[in-house]
Design a protein around this motif. Sequence first.
Motif, mmCIF file in Angstrom:
data_model
loop_
_atom_site.group_PDB
_atom_site.id
_atom_site.type_symbol
_atom_site.label_atom_id
_atom_site.label_comp_id
_atom_site.label_asym_id
_atom_site.label_seq_id
_atom_site.Cartn_x
_atom_site.Cartn_y
_atom_site.Cartn_z
ATOM 1 N N ASN A 141 53.046 43.796 46.427
ATOM 2 C CA ASN A 141 52.133 44.420 47.407
ATOM 3 C C ASN A 141 50.663 44.152 47.097
ATOM 4 O O ASN A 141 49.781 44.690 47.767
ATOM 5 C CB ASN A 141 52.367 45.927 47.442
ATOM 6 C CG ASN A 141 51.988 46.620 46.136
ATOM 7 O OD1 ASN A 141 51.914 45.971 45.080
ATOM 8 N ND2 ASN A 141 51.742 47.919 46.194
ATOM 9 N N PHE A 142 50.392 43.319 46.102
ATOM 10 C CA PHE A 142 49.010 43.138 45.651
ATOM 11 C C PHE A 142 48.109 42.630 46.777
ATOM 12 O O PHE A 142 47.066 43.228 47.083
ATOM 13 C CB PHE A 142 48.963 42.175 44.457
ATOM 14 C CG PHE A 142 47.587 41.971 43.899
ATOM 15 C CD1 PHE A 142 47.130 42.766 42.862
ATOM 16 C CD2 PHE A 142 46.727 41.019 44.423
ATOM 17 C CE1 PHE A 142 45.846 42.605 42.351
ATOM 18 C CE2 PHE A 142 45.448 40.850 43.929
ATOM 19 C CZ PHE A 142 45.011 41.647 42.891
ATOM 20 N N LEU A 143 48.464 41.518 47.390
ATOM 21 C CA LEU A 143 47.607 40.956 48.438
ATOM 22 C C LEU A 143 47.488 41.892 49.628
ATOM 23 O O LEU A 143 46.407 42.053 50.202
ATOM 24 C CB LEU A 143 48.148 39.595 48.893
ATOM 25 C CG LEU A 143 48.010 38.427 47.927
ATOM 26 C CD1 LEU A 143 48.512 37.141 48.582
ATOM 27 C CD2 LEU A 143 46.568 38.239 47.464
ATOM 28 N N GLU A 144 48.580 42.513 50.012
ATOM 29 C CA GLU A 144 48.554 43.421 51.165
ATOM 30 C C GLU A 144 47.542 44.541 50.957
ATOM 31 O O GLU A 144 46.732 44.841 51.841
ATOM 32 C CB GLU A 144 49.956 43.995 51.403
ATOM 33 C CG GLU A 144 50.057 44.885 52.619
ATOM 34 C CD GLU A 144 51.467 45.391 52.853
ATOM 35 O OE1 GLU A 144 51.648 46.156 53.825
ATOM 36 O OE2 GLU A 144 52.374 45.041 52.082
ATOM 37 N N GLN A 145 47.573 45.151 49.786
ATOM 38 C CA GLN A 145 46.650 46.258 49.523
ATOM 39 C C GLN A 145 45.219 45.762 49.358
ATOM 40 O O GLN A 145 44.273 46.391 49.848
ATOM 41 C CB GLN A 145 47.104 47.010 48.270
ATOM 42 C CG GLN A 145 48.400 47.784 48.469
ATOM 43 C CD GLN A 145 48.455 49.040 47.626
ATOM 44 O OE1 GLN A 145 47.509 49.370 46.913
ATOM 45 N NE2 GLN A 145 49.561 49.759 47.715
ATOM 46 N N ALA A 173 38.544 43.382 44.823
ATOM 47 C CA ALA A 173 39.564 44.428 44.713
ATOM 48 C C ALA A 173 40.592 43.942 43.692
ATOM 49 O O ALA A 173 41.194 42.880 43.883
ATOM 50 C CB ALA A 173 40.224 44.692 46.061
ATOM 51 N N TYR A 174 40.765 44.691 42.614
ATOM 52 C CA TYR A 174 41.671 44.259 41.548
ATOM 53 C C TYR A 174 42.747 45.311 41.313
ATOM 54 O O TYR A 174 42.592 46.489 41.675
ATOM 55 C CB TYR A 174 40.901 43.989 40.248
ATOM 56 C CG TYR A 174 40.316 45.228 39.595
ATOM 57 C CD1 TYR A 174 41.043 45.952 38.655
ATOM 58 C CD2 TYR A 174 39.040 45.676 39.920
ATOM 59 C CE1 TYR A 174 40.520 47.085 38.053
ATOM 60 C CE2 TYR A 174 38.506 46.798 39.333
ATOM 61 C CZ TYR A 174 39.251 47.506 38.397
ATOM 62 O OH TYR A 174 38.727 48.644 37.826
ATOM 63 N N GLY A 175 43.847 44.919 40.708
ATOM 64 C CA GLY A 175 44.960 45.823 40.481
ATOM 65 C C GLY A 175 44.922 46.481 39.118
ATOM 66 O O GLY A 175 44.257 46.002 38.193
ATOM 67 N N LYS A 176 45.641 47.586 38.998
ATOM 68 C CA LYS A 176 45.828 48.202 37.681
ATOM 69 C C LYS A 176 46.499 47.191 36.770
ATOM 70 O O LYS A 176 47.383 46.454 37.180
ATOM 71 C CB LYS A 176 46.684 49.460 37.798
ATOM 72 C CG LYS A 176 45.956 50.629 38.424
ATOM 73 C CD LYS A 176 46.697 51.930 38.147
ATOM 74 C CE LYS A 176 45.832 53.100 38.576
ATOM 75 N NZ LYS A 176 46.296 54.357 38.003
ATOM 76 N N LEU A 231 42.636 48.954 42.795
ATOM 77 C CA LEU A 231 43.707 49.349 43.711
ATOM 78 C C LEU A 231 44.650 50.293 42.972
ATOM 79 O O LEU A 231 45.187 49.925 41.926
ATOM 80 C CB LEU A 231 44.473 48.120 44.197
ATOM 81 C CG LEU A 231 43.617 47.029 44.853
ATOM 82 C CD1 LEU A 231 44.430 45.744 45.027
ATOM 83 C CD2 LEU A 231 43.085 47.512 46.191
ATOM 84 N N PRO A 232 44.877 51.494 43.483
ATOM 85 C CA PRO A 232 45.660 52.474 42.723
ATOM 86 C C PRO A 232 47.149 52.169 42.646
ATOM 87 O O PRO A 232 47.816 52.613 41.718
ATOM 88 C CB PRO A 232 45.410 53.783 43.485
ATOM 89 C CG PRO A 232 45.072 53.354 44.878
ATOM 90 C CD PRO A 232 44.342 52.049 44.741
ATOM 91 N N GLU A 233 47.684 51.394 43.607
ATOM 92 C CA GLU A 233 49.130 51.180 43.649
ATOM 93 C C GLU A 233 49.519 49.707 43.690
ATOM 94 O O GLU A 233 50.611 49.346 44.122
ATOM 95 C CB GLU A 233 49.729 51.920 44.843
ATOM 96 C CG GLU A 233 49.554 53.438 44.746
ATOM 97 C CD GLU A 233 50.100 54.160 45.967
ATOM 98 O OE1 GLU A 233 50.632 53.481 46.863
ATOM 99 O OE2 GLU A 233 49.997 55.387 46.019
#
Length: 336
Positions: free
Chosen positions: A102-106, A120-123, A206-208
Amino acid sequence: MTYSRPRVSIGVPVYNGERYLAEALDAALAQTFRDFELIISDNASTDRTEAICRDYAARDARIRYYRQPTNLGATQNYNRLFDLAQGVYFKWAAYDDLYSPNFLEQAVAVLEQNPEVTVAYGKSYRIDEHGRNVGYEPVDLNLRQASARARYAAYHRRFQQHRNCNAVFGLIRANALARTPRIGNYVASDEVLLGELALQGHIVELPEAFFYRRDHPAMSVRAYKKLSERIAWFDTSKQGHLHLPHWEWIFGQMAAIKRVPQPLMDKLACYWELRWWFPRKRRYLYNETVEWAKNRLRPLPLPIKQFLHAGLRLVRRLGQAVGLFRPRAEKRSSTS
């Protein structure tokens, strides 16, 4: 709404990545957001990397594969990917790292809804060579302050605590990245890039959505432990030449501040933030300055060289007297 170009470009730089490359490409192709191109730049690999890339490219029209005739170093290989990209948003994806489906979607949703956001980066989690999760790796680079000077100050406070740069593997607004030099050909240039992107806009976590950084013996920071080896990994043309990485970092930060439009007082405040780094880097900066001076002195006549060397020794003694440098005879205890 239809677009004439992909919304997202994923750039995969690789050199001899046969062990983990297929898994990284599978992670990209598993994304729930489908409107992307995947560009691979192979830095003249000598293993099965080329065969793996050509096999994936033959099976998915979104994949474009480019092979360098010689190893250009990581900097040029990373930056060429952005030069080839067509997307509105861009993401570097290392050949050995993974990210959640779901990384790109979020990330796209955040960037579409918030034009002030540049990254926008992920945990972030660390995985081992077998893909096992070995722990959370805090990035802590949520920079949502209203002004560029406030974000830049927060950026420096954060990097004084720890030097995690995983946010550089987030989704980046392409027009913001285009206004930077991208990855520099010196150690820690990704820190400088993140600082310039923070000056341009907000950086958000991004939290999720999740990023998995693989820790293994062949990763660059483990395979190239000497500073000279790391510098040559960034830029092969620097092999055997004088290098001043800490001064390059300082000048890179100053150039970033100069490039980003700001009111004069805000720009001066950003320059002022750099003051914290001179005490922290003082020994490295001094040693690099001495090496630079020695390099410049080599062609001079012997009496002039002796005079200038005496001046350098005087500067060293003065630095020791005021506590800037530790005397050569003094050793730090291995148990301290």
